[in-house]
Design an enzyme around this catalytic site. Structure first.
Site, PDB file in Angstrom:
ATOM      1  N   HIS A  81      50.677  32.485  68.336  1.00  0.00           N
ATOM      2  CA  HIS A  81      50.635  31.032  68.500  1.00  0.00           C
ATOM      3  C   HIS A  81      51.264  30.352  67.300  1.00  0.00           C
ATOM      4  O   HIS A  81      51.106  30.791  66.170  1.00  0.00           O
ATOM      5  CB  HIS A  81      49.180  30.568  68.643  1.00  0.00           C
ATOM      6  CG  HIS A  81      49.073  29.259  69.348  1.00  0.00           C
ATOM      7  ND1 HIS A  81      49.115  29.143  70.712  1.00  0.00           N
ATOM      8  CD2 HIS A  81      48.951  27.997  68.872  1.00  0.00           C
ATOM      9  CE1 HIS A  81      49.002  27.872  71.051  1.00  0.00           C
ATOM     10  NE2 HIS A  81      48.911  27.155  69.955  1.00  0.00           N
ATOM     11  N   ASP A 160      40.031  21.985  75.222  1.00  0.00           N
ATOM     12  CA  ASP A 160      41.257  21.829  74.432  1.00  0.00           C
ATOM     13  C   ASP A 160      42.294  21.028  75.218  1.00  0.00           C
ATOM     14  O   ASP A 160      42.975  20.169  74.656  1.00  0.00           O
ATOM     15  CB  ASP A 160      41.836  23.193  74.018  1.00  0.00           C
ATOM     16  CG  ASP A 160      43.127  23.014  73.213  1.00  0.00           C
ATOM     17  OD1 ASP A 160      43.090  22.248  72.240  1.00  0.00           O
ATOM     18  OD2 ASP A 160      44.160  23.593  73.585  1.00  0.00           O
ATOM     19  N   ARG A 167      44.432  13.662  71.386  1.00  0.00           N
ATOM     20  CA  ARG A 167      44.947  13.659  69.999  1.00  0.00           C
ATOM     21  C   ARG A 167      46.410  13.246  69.971  1.00  0.00           C
ATOM     22  O   ARG A 167      46.855  12.538  69.067  1.00  0.00           O
ATOM     23  CB  ARG A 167      44.807  15.056  69.378  1.00  0.00           C
ATOM     24  CG  ARG A 167      43.385  15.414  68.996  1.00  0.00           C
ATOM     25  CD  ARG A 167      43.264  16.887  68.676  1.00  0.00           C
ATOM     26  NE  ARG A 167      44.144  17.310  67.613  1.00  0.00           N
ATOM     27  CZ  ARG A 167      44.735  18.506  67.557  1.00  0.00           C
ATOM     28  NH1 ARG A 167      44.526  19.401  68.504  1.00  0.00           N
ATOM     29  NH2 ARG A 167      45.516  18.821  66.553  1.00  0.00           N
ATOM     30  N   SER A 182      41.716  23.888  68.161  1.00  0.00           N
ATOM     31  CA  SER A 182      42.597  23.821  69.331  1.00  0.00           C
ATOM     32  C   SER A 182      43.295  25.175  69.550  1.00  0.00           C
ATOM     33  O   SER A 182      43.283  25.735  70.643  1.00  0.00           O
ATOM     34  CB  SER A 182      43.632  22.713  69.100  1.00  0.00           C
ATOM     35  OG  SER A 182      44.683  22.813  70.003  1.00  0.00           O
ATOM     36  N   LYS A 186      41.772  28.323  72.570  1.00  0.00           N
ATOM     37  CA  LYS A 186      42.538  28.871  73.708  1.00  0.00           C
ATOM     38  C   LYS A 186      42.940  30.316  73.481  1.00  0.00           C
ATOM     39  O   LYS A 186      43.042  31.088  74.424  1.00  0.00           O
ATOM     40  CB  LYS A 186      43.703  27.976  74.125  1.00  0.00           C
ATOM     41  CG  LYS A 186      44.726  27.634  73.109  1.00  0.00           C
ATOM     42  CD  LYS A 186      45.728  26.637  73.737  1.00  0.00           C
ATOM     43  CE  LYS A 186      46.609  26.002  72.706  1.00  0.00           C
ATOM     44  NZ  LYS A 186      45.998  24.839  72.049  1.00  0.00           N
TER      45      LYS A 186
HETATM   46  N1  URA Z   1      49.089  23.949  68.619  1.00  0.00           N
HETATM   47  C1  URA Z   1      47.892  23.841  69.249  1.00  0.00           C
HETATM   48  O1  URA Z   1      47.611  24.592  70.182  1.00  0.00           O
HETATM   49  N2  URA Z   1      47.050  22.911  68.842  1.00  0.00           N
HETATM   50  C2  URA Z   1      47.309  22.080  67.827  1.00  0.00           C
HETATM   51  O2  URA Z   1      46.475  21.271  67.503  1.00  0.00           O
HETATM   52  C3  URA Z   1      48.549  22.190  67.175  1.00  0.00           C
HETATM   53  C4  URA Z   1      49.433  23.143  67.592  1.00  0.00           C
END
Ligand code: URA
Length: 435
Positions: A81, A160, A167, A182, A186
């Protein structure tokens, strides 16, 4: 419990209990707590931060807001990620690449956030591609193909999905606890055993300073460890966009070009590095060097491209667009931005580039906005490139004729040219591991 009292407690800088955090997350996910109260809470967190304990509880509450996949029957699974960048299409290349090397990759992701793009929006630029899959589809695709690409949904980390969207439109994105919860909610709900985090730093990152990026990287890795997940965080530079394109279809085309062995050097380097860490975590390669060589080979010999075609087909996408990227729609209007003077490019401000792409239609300003997949920017030059006066540096693509003058003025200012080359910056700044 009363949501207003919890907001006030956080506003006044006090530590929340796990029960208070769960109450807010669950209430908001169910729709009992309205957007305006959650926005107030998010702003209080943005301004006052959270302790490590609060951040971990926020992560776990968000993870538990939906299904948590148990993939133990599949064997060891890995995921990657990014904390968000401009032109960051690494995941589109990395997932098929890692799977082509034998890794099992269930990846989860969201939409574009702030000035950055999102994997879900990019994948949805392929006609028919579905990012919401049933549990059964996820398992069978992972077993058969070795990779599955899943967006946050009513099922996977729904908290999320909702908080992320809020956000995005309330100025509460660049917060270490909110990004951590966040990303990790996930990742944990998606069920992988080990992770690579690409933590961006620089003008186009949510963590502009290297110090904050390192704080975020350490938190991502240490909360993963609390969950008994192995993790590596790569801190990478985001002062200029990654690769040569920004915007959904444009980035998809560049990702496919990279899978065909023709991608830009920075995108290729970062993708291979993140993939190599994944292969080591997956137990496929004994060390980073061996893993890098394996990944580079599969990127060049067509194996990763073949795997991407399998993923696209399995998820309902029209593979003819990948075979021939000329099939993707193009924006109605283009405008070239030319060098104002001769010299070397010393900066292409990534934040400004992301915001210009937004203005052209590639991002959202309100929750209800739809994305224009065709909008974006193609860079002909990157930092260090030499230009003559009047030479095109980039091109804007949009369907919003009325936005193009403002976007052109903004992009022109984002490009810095000087008589001599600026010292080159490292793409990969630091790697943090706690295995
Ligand atoms: N990627 C995410 O999944 N969440 C964030 O808050 C920022 C980048």
């Amino acid at each position: 419990m009363n949501p207003v009292e919890i907001i006030i407690k956080k506003r006044d800088g006090n530590e929340l209990t796990p029960e208070e955090i769960s109450f807010l997350v669950n209430g908001f996910t169910r729709g009992d707590i309205p957007d305006y109260q959650m926005s107030g809470f998010l702003m209080a967190v943005f301004l006052n931060g959270m302790t490590g304990r609060e951040t971990a509880h926020l992560t776990f509450s968000m993870m538990r807001s939906g299904t948590c996949l148990d993939l133990s029957s599949i064997g060891r699974t890995v995921d990657k990620h990014s904390t968000g960048g401009v032109g960051d299409k690494v995941k589109l290349v990395l997932v098929p690449l890692a799977a082509s090397c034998g890794a099992k990759v269930p990846t989860t992701f969201g939409r574009g956030l702030g000035h950055t793009g999102g994997t879900r929006d990019k994948l949805e630029s392929i006609p028919g591609f579905r990012t919401a899959l049933s549990k059964q589809e996820i398992f069978s695709q992972l077993k058969k193909i070795g990779a599955v690409m899943i967006g946050t949904s009513e099922d996977i980390a729904p908290a999320d999905k909702k908080i992320y969207a809020l956000r995005d439109v309330t100025g509460t994105v660049p917060s270490i606890p909110l990004i951590t919860s966040s990303v990790l909610s996930k990742k944990f709900a998606g069920g992988a055993d080990a992770f690579v985090f690409d933590v961006k730093t620089g003008s186009g990152a949510f963590m502009r300073s290297a110090k904050d990026a390192e704080k975020l990287a350490k938190l991502l890795v240490s909360i993963s460890r609390l969950m008994k997940k192995k993790a590596v965080a790569v801190i990478s530079g985001m002062d200029q966009p990654l690769g040569n394109t920004v915007g959904n279809i444009l980035e998809m085309v560049e990702a496919v070009e990279t899978l065909k062995g023709r991608g830009p050097a920075d995108l290729r380097t970062l993708t291979i590095a993140c993939t190599a860490h994944l292969l080591v975590l997956a137990g496929i390669a004994k060390d980073f060097k061996t893993a890098s060589a394996f990944a580079a080979k599969n990127l060049s010999n067509g194996s990763a491209l073949k795997k991407f075609l399998e993923i696209v087909k399995a998820q309902g996408g029209d593979t003819s667009y990948i075979e021939d990227t000329n099939r993707f729609k193009k924006a109605a209007f283009t405008r070239e931005i030319r060098a104002a003077k001769p010299g070397y490019i010393t900066g292409i401000d990534a934040y400004e580039t992301g915001m210009t792409a937004h203005l052209l239609g590639a991002g959202r300003l309100k929750l209800t906005d739809t994305i224009d997949h065709e909008a974006g920017i193609i860079l002909f030059k990157k930092v260090g490139g030499e230009v003559s006066k009047g030479e095109p540096v980039c091109a804007l693509h949009t369907n919003r004729k009325d936005a193009i003058d403002e976007a052109a003025a903004r992009m022109q200012k984002a490009i810095a040219i000087a008589g001599r080359k600026a010292p080159s910056k490292k793409l990969i700044i630091k790697t943090i591991r706690y295995n």
